[in-house]
Design a protein around this motif. Structure first.
Motif, short mmCIF file in Angstrom:
data_model
loop_
_atom_site.label_atom_id
_atom_site.label_comp_id
_atom_site.label_asym_id
_atom_site.label_seq_id
_atom_site.Cartn_x
_atom_site.Cartn_y
_atom_site.Cartn_z
N SER A 61 0.94 -1.19 -0.05
CA SER A 61 -0.23 -0.01 -0.12
C SER A 61 1.05 1.17 0.18
N ILE A 63 0.92 5.07 1.38
CA ILE A 63 0.24 6.16 2.44
C ILE A 63 0.70 7.66 2.37
N TYR A 71 -4.73 10.76 7.26
CA TYR A 71 -3.77 10.03 6.18
C TYR A 71 -4.67 9.62 5.15
N LEU A 73 -5.07 6.32 2.49
CA LEU A 73 -4.29 4.69 2.09
C LEU A 73 -4.66 4.42 0.77
N LEU A 84 -3.70 -2.51 8.86
CA LEU A 84 -3.03 -1.05 9.05
C LEU A 84 -2.61 -0.84 10.24
#
Length: 211
Positions: A61, A63, A71, A73, A84
């Protein structure tokens, strides 16, 4: 007297609970859209925390940190779930598992119709083919790369088609469209669209009967 003792016990229990909270790291993740994350797009994640969080991480992923509590994602892999993690320095202070889904496919439309019967008069105002995602919380869109516009005159038994790049119908393509007569079959087929996550996808054909 008995009521006073009960009140004192209740106060002591609250004090004990608050002391326990102070000694523990409490991290919460609030997905701003829903309880799943969608692959290839920015999923807003807000931190609800009783301790300091300075970074997030998730396998396969990307970020993006917008600010201290917000944030974005972006799941990049093909996994159906992701974990996470929240960090304070190198220490993991929170962790949560989310389901990963693909963004839904759009539907193709002409003059606002997804298929079926369409009046020739409605074709006059057509400037292009629509590509819409229905009932989705994110403000994203697909772009039409190309499609085949085909016409069958059932009375004469003739077939004609044009390849169109992009979504716009103008010039000769618009004349081709306006030459349809009542009873003709009109098809939008071999449709290629580009998803927000970069995938090129083929969509099913859409058919119309001219009235």
């Amino acid at each position: 007297m008995k009521k006073s003792i009960k009140h004192i016990k209740a106060i002591l229990l609250i004090i004990c609970f608050l002391n326990q909270l102070k000694s523990q790291e409490i991290i919460g993740f609030e997905l701003e859209k829903m309880n799943v994350v969608y692959a290839g797009i920015e999923n807003p994640v807000r931190i609800i925390s009783c301790s300091s969080v300075d970074s997030l991480s998730a396998k396969d992923s990307k970020i993006i940190k917008a600010n201290k509590l917000l944030y974005y994602l972006i799941p990049l892999g093909n996994n159906s779930t992701l974990t996470l993690n929240a960090y304070n320095g190198k220490k993991v202070v929170g962790s949560r598992i989310y389901r990963v889904k693909r963004i839904p496919l759009p539907y193709i439309s002409l003059a606002g119709k997804k298929g079926g019967k369409i009046k020739k008069a409605d074709l006059a105002g057509v400037t292009g083919v629509g590509c819409t995602i229905e009932n989705f919380d994110f403000n994203i869109s697909y772009s039409i790369l190309s499609f085949e516009l085909s016409r069958i005159n059932l009375k004469e038994g003739t077939f004609m088609s044009r390849r169109i790049n992009g979504s716009v119908i103008s010039g000769e393509s618009k004349s081709f469209l306006m030459n349809c007569n009542a009873g003709d079959k009109l098809y939008i087929e071999d449709i290629k669209v580009k998803a927000p996550d970069g995938r090129v996808i083929a969509l099913p054909s859409v058919s119309y009967t001219i009235q």
